[in-house]
Design a protein around this motif. Sequence first.
Motif, PDB file in Angstrom:
ATOM      1  N   GLN A 420       0.818  -1.327  -0.099  1.00 36.44           N
ATOM      2  CA  GLN A 420       0.095   0.086   0.078  1.00 36.44           C
ATOM      3  C   GLN A 420       0.702   1.458   0.058  1.00 36.44           C
ATOM      4  O   GLN A 420       0.323   2.333   0.238  1.00 36.44           O
ATOM      5  CB  GLN A 420      -0.835  -0.015   1.322  1.00 36.44           C
ATOM      6  CG  GLN A 420      -1.767  -1.129   1.360  1.00 36.44           C
ATOM      7  CD  GLN A 420      -2.530  -1.283   2.484  1.00 36.44           C
ATOM      8  OE1 GLN A 420      -2.276  -0.386   3.604  1.00 36.44           O
ATOM      9  NE2 GLN A 420      -3.700  -2.060   2.436  1.00 36.44           N
ATOM     10  N   TRP A 421       2.054   1.093  -0.386  1.00 39.88           N
ATOM     11  CA  TRP A 421       2.934   2.263  -0.099  1.00 39.88           C
ATOM     12  C   TRP A 421       2.638   3.495  -1.054  1.00 39.88           C
ATOM     13  O   TRP A 421       2.658   4.506  -0.602  1.00 39.88           O
ATOM     14  CB  TRP A 421       4.343   1.701  -0.573  1.00 39.88           C
ATOM     15  CG  TRP A 421       5.459   2.895  -0.748  1.00 39.88           C
ATOM     16  CD1 TRP A 421       5.876   3.498  -1.614  1.00 39.88           C
ATOM     17  CD2 TRP A 421       5.652   3.530   0.714  1.00 39.88           C
ATOM     18  NE1 TRP A 421       6.869   4.459  -1.144  1.00 39.88           N
ATOM     19  CE2 TRP A 421       6.519   4.709   0.093  1.00 39.88           C
ATOM     20  CE3 TRP A 421       5.251   3.554   1.820  1.00 39.88           C
ATOM     21  CZ2 TRP A 421       7.323   5.540   0.947  1.00 39.88           C
ATOM     22  CZ3 TRP A 421       6.206   4.544   2.813  1.00 39.88           C
ATOM     23  CH2 TRP A 421       6.937   5.377   2.485  1.00 39.88           C
ATOM     24  N   ASP A 422       2.147   3.152  -2.131  1.00 41.56           N
ATOM     25  CA  ASP A 422       1.481   4.222  -3.220  1.00 41.56           C
ATOM     26  C   ASP A 422       0.572   5.230  -2.404  1.00 41.56           C
ATOM     27  O   ASP A 422       0.698   6.371  -2.463  1.00 41.56           O
ATOM     28  CB  ASP A 422       0.985   3.759  -4.410  1.00 41.56           C
ATOM     29  CG  ASP A 422       1.982   3.175  -5.400  1.00 41.56           C
ATOM     30  OD1 ASP A 422       3.347   3.356  -4.813  1.00 41.56           O
ATOM     31  OD2 ASP A 422       1.783   2.199  -6.103  1.00 41.56           O
ATOM     32  N   VAL A 423      -0.306   4.530  -1.639  1.00 43.07           N
ATOM     33  CA  VAL A 423      -1.258   5.444  -1.002  1.00 43.07           C
ATOM     34  C   VAL A 423      -0.811   5.836   0.043  1.00 43.07           C
ATOM     35  O   VAL A 423      -1.032   7.238   0.362  1.00 43.07           O
ATOM     36  CB  VAL A 423      -2.559   4.238  -0.529  1.00 43.07           C
ATOM     37  CG1 VAL A 423      -3.660   4.970   0.076  1.00 43.07           C
ATOM     38  CG2 VAL A 423      -3.199   3.360  -1.739  1.00 43.07           C
ATOM     39  N   SER A 425       2.243   6.844   0.885  1.00 42.83           N
ATOM     40  CA  SER A 425       3.042   7.796   0.693  1.00 42.83           C
ATOM     41  C   SER A 425       2.262   9.202   0.205  1.00 42.83           C
ATOM     42  O   SER A 425       2.997  10.122   0.465  1.00 42.83           O
ATOM     43  CB  SER A 425       4.220   7.638  -0.432  1.00 42.83           C
ATOM     44  OG  SER A 425       3.618   7.109  -1.506  1.00 42.83           O
ATOM     45  N   GLN A 426       1.213   9.158  -0.093  1.00 41.11           N
ATOM     46  CA  GLN A 426       0.521  10.271  -0.616  1.00 41.11           C
ATOM     47  C   GLN A 426      -0.435  10.858   0.419  1.00 41.11           C
ATOM     48  O   GLN A 426      -1.083  11.825   0.265  1.00 41.11           O
ATOM     49  CB  GLN A 426      -0.390   9.940  -1.845  1.00 41.11           C
ATOM     50  CG  GLN A 426       0.278   9.472  -2.902  1.00 41.11           C
ATOM     51  CD  GLN A 426       1.093  10.538  -3.678  1.00 41.11           C
ATOM     52  OE1 GLN A 426       1.007  11.626  -3.516  1.00 41.11           O
ATOM     53  NE2 GLN A 426       2.358  10.020  -4.072  1.00 41.11           N
ATOM     54  N   GLN A 427      -0.458  10.012   1.537  1.00 35.23           N
ATOM     55  CA  GLN A 427      -1.596  10.424   2.640  1.00 35.23           C
ATOM     56  C   GLN A 427      -1.014  11.415   3.464  1.00 35.23           C
ATOM     57  O   GLN A 427       0.143  11.279   3.852  1.00 35.23           O
ATOM     58  CB  GLN A 427      -1.805   8.962   3.437  1.00 35.23           C
ATOM     59  CG  GLN A 427      -2.979   9.124   4.218  1.00 35.23           C
ATOM     60  CD  GLN A 427      -3.304   8.009   5.158  1.00 35.23           C
ATOM     61  OE1 GLN A 427      -2.841   6.741   4.678  1.00 35.23           O
ATOM     62  NE2 GLN A 427      -3.919   7.800   6.100  1.00 35.23           N
ATOM     63  N   PRO A 428      -1.925  12.510   3.926  1.00 35.34           N
ATOM     64  CA  PRO A 428      -1.622  13.660   4.575  1.00 35.34           C
ATOM     65  C   PRO A 428      -1.545  13.293   6.211  1.00 35.34           C
ATOM     66  O   PRO A 428      -1.982  12.211   6.479  1.00 35.34           O
ATOM     67  CB  PRO A 428      -2.527  14.567   4.721  1.00 35.34           C
ATOM     68  CG  PRO A 428      -3.980  13.834   4.133  1.00 35.34           C
ATOM     69  CD  PRO A 428      -3.396  12.500   3.290  1.00 35.34           C
ATOM     70  N   SER A 430       1.681  12.098   7.646  1.00 36.52           N
ATOM     71  CA  SER A 430       2.706  11.049   7.466  1.00 36.52           C
ATOM     72  C   SER A 430       2.351   9.800   8.544  1.00 36.52           C
ATOM     73  O   SER A 430       2.860   9.806   9.743  1.00 36.52           O
ATOM     74  CB  SER A 430       4.093  11.811   8.112  1.00 36.52           C
ATOM     75  OG  SER A 430       3.828  12.688   9.429  1.00 36.52           O
TER      76      SER A 430
END
Lengths: 700, 387
Positions: A420-423, A425-428, A430
């Motif tokens: 789920q790294w793509d999600v 890394s974009q999530q506010p 941190s």
Amino acid sequence: MHRSRIQFLVLFVAIAFFGIAARLVYLQHFRWAHYHVQAETVRRSIRYISPPRGSIYDRAGRPLATDVPTHEVTYSLQGVENARTTTRYVARALSAQGSLPDDRRVGEDYLVHRLHRIRAAVRPQFAVGVTPSAQLWLGGVAAERLAALDAAIAKYPDRFPGVVVSAEHRALFVEPAQIFAGEVGVLRLARLAGVTDLDHYYTEHVWLPYQRARSIENRTARQWAFEEERVLCKDVSFETVVDVSYNPDTYPGLQIRQGRRRTYPEGVVVGQLLGYQGRPTPTHIESWKANHQLLRRSTDLSDIRTFLAIRGGSYFDDAQVGMTGLERRFESHLSGTAGATIHEVDRFQRESGPPLDEAPVVPGRDLTLTLDRDLCVMLQQEFVDREAVAGSILIATPATGEVLGWCSFPGFDPGNWRSQWDVLSQQPGSPMTSRPQRSPIPPGSTFKMLLATAALQEGLLERDETIECTGFYDPNNRNHLRCRNHSRALTDIDLETAIARSCNTFFYVLGGRRLKSSGIDRWGRMFGFGSEPGPGLGRGRPFRITHAESAAIGKGSVVATPLQVLRYVCTIANRGVRPVLHLTRDEAAPGERLEVSPWVWEEVILGMEGTVRFGSASAPGLGLRRFSCALKTGTAVQGNKDIAWLVGFAPVDDPIIAFTIALEEQDLHGGEAAGPYAAAILEWLSEHRQLPLLSQEGNR
Amino acid sequence: MATVGSTRTPSFLTMALLSLLLGIGVLFIHSASTAGDTTFPGYYAKAQLIRIAIGVGIFLVFLRLDYRRLEEWATPLYTIGVTLLIVLLALKVVRTGPSRWFYLPGFALQPAELMKVFSVLLLAKVMKPSGATRHASAQGIAPFLVMGIPVALIVLQPDLGTALVLVPVFFAMYWAAGASTTRILGIMGAMVALLPIAWMGLHPYQKSRLSVFWDPAGADATSGGYQIRQSLIAIGSGGDTGRGLYQGTQNRLNYLPEDHNDFVFAIIGEEWGLLGTLTVVLLFLSLYVSCAGIALRTQEFFGRLVVVGLTTYLAFQTLVNLAMTMGLAPVTGLPLPFVSYGGSSLLTSLVSIAIILGIGLRPVRTVAPDGLQSGTSPILHLGRTRR
């Protein structure tokens, strides 16, 4: 004819035989030990077993991280890409019996070269699941050579899968489906696992590793690359295990091995705290090497005693190690000790018979945390339900320092964060950061009790002294250091009101004019700011006060991690005993008593009680009045948003729990934003853990 | 007391030695090929037993045969042998590969093996003194031709090991026939001087086999160095009494390739230990000493020389094989007579021993230059017991 010459010849032969006998005595009697060790060494092969990792449980024994046994499909290049072995046998049979091939035309390399061309020709067919017909391998072979090969095939059919001799054509054919049976088996498995791009799958898992292995120069390393057990497919289904185990002919070269998978049943709850596992980094490898802790699977030990001597605290180069969080901190506790079995192996390194010797694996030890899993789940749910952006909630038993509840929001699931790294890394907010340990933030007005305690204890503030608040600290500079926390009608403020209503001016005066920077600094350190609140719980930033007025209301140079704030709150709840916060009972340590008069604490706590009665968290809608609790709200600026704080403990007289709530990215003030969280927590604890937290009013 | 010209049975001791060696061979061929997990005899031991049965038949034929007939047949047999070798060479040119065998139904014939016996017979014939001159034939060019032709043909096959056996056989016979010692030493010196030239003519695999003998550590698993190393481990790890039949780990786990063949002695060493190996060595030595006894007893020149030649061939091959398994000689591919698995070699060994024993059974009346008949003069046989 000379009789003497014949006698001389006899003597000569006899001497030669005596020489042979002497050599035998030397080899077998005097050098026996040397050769015996060699024979024992060569026939033994060690198979290492990775230890199961210890589980992590909450305080009631509910699992937070466990090793689940799984099944893996493994293979060795030698087993799957067996064409080369077959080729060797063919070359040997085609050349004169038993001797090495002299003729380049039937040399092994030529046959391998031909086979690669056949493979290249039929691979596209394989990829779409078509089994190609027999292919010409070698033509124009002499009849008696073919006869010799035929005899060899008749004698050892297993060595020649797919090799077809045609005396009529004086040629050698090969059935691709058989000689490349390993390839077909791998593809079959891939299809079972739902892989669509079969060609790519095979190339990735077998063909490229095979090419890499072939290009290794060092002979031993190359051999190891071919023999090494590689994982083809992890966590395979029950159906696959049955299919592969019961049809070895359908999946030649593939084996089922017991594997392990780390699972985190609660997923994202306390995920950051638990941390995740991963393959060792080059740094790990280097440090293990330096400490003589590195075990390589290719190390061929023939003696279990040697292994027993070196295995303690050692790691395999392909081990899974804790990379972050508790998985990393308790690595040696959880990891266990590797085991090994020594098997007798033949020339081709195939195991034969039961193990000769074994060192049982020592499983990793379990770890029981002080956390309450259900409480943590509830906290996580609160964040989700109230659509918070980021923040943290911590709950501890002040008397002992045990951390009961922990939530750092947003979080990640250590079991599958990679996918789920793509999600993530974009999530506010941190999600990879563990806020309680690693996010120092200004504590805001929650810091004010520290000044009150310090001023009372040092005699810089009288018990009933009032300080005038006109809304400004400095009448000459009205835009700076203001107080808007209470109504203008209130001008003479005592300590209880100052804490309950969070008057800024009162504390600007205490900090800026009475305690000064040095006093705040000293008392801050006494309360544990700038130091680790407990083992492994993070130090935050160094504590250094540069501007006393802003520090007085928990801003400016004052920053602390939520855990440091929690310890500070626990110290007040304990009336002066600063506990050591901890996550496992083994780490429990006695707290430290601060040199503060008891009446001072009661004055400060009275103010905190006032927060609920008439102060900044007294709004009836918050529902906090039902509880016997002492609270303090706080609001700190973070960028163009606020951090809403609410800290406190309950019940007031004999505190059972202390907590901190820090909500980031807020528009509301501390009490308004965090109050509902506090009410929900207290409610949940009274209901589900039967803690006596209700006030007399609440009980009514 | 046997009468001259009569036919007796060979001594019990010789036959017992031979039977023991054959028996040990079958036992260890079984051990080497099956590691004890199949019942006796299994594929290889069964094949060896069949060969022994055939060999014993031929053995009896040669035992009954009057060896003087062999003297008459020596030239034709030799011619047939050389012809077969030439045909093989011609086939080699056609097929472009090493060729050592004729594949007959159920049997692979190796003419080079038979040639060892045929060469010995013709050598003995050409070395036999004619007329009054006792040593004349030994000095001529004929023996060199008789030996040189098969050696050259076998080297060209290429089968260096077999060819090398013929060289000491030749020298032993030549010397025993009465050639001057200085002359023989001169020829040997010349041959040593020619070695560097011979080295250049070797095949790469032959060179590698020879070089691993000098540098065993530098060899990889497929060449002779690996075999020698594993063979030494097998023999050495046997200790005094061995690991027990079928219990050898080097054998059971297949660390020793060709263990039923050229390296069978290593398995004996591993499983029977020093006790077994010394017994086998003693059996061989006793067999060859008893053969030498026949040579000494035989008065007739041809017979005596044939016994010397054939005994030298067997003894040399035995010594080279034993030395090879102990890392004292390069891997030459010479089997251990009577013990190793193999068809042509076993047959040749049995035929050789049959001829030797056959000669021992027939002390022939010869007329010595002094006019006395062999076996009749009390003077010549003084101090020798003949029962």
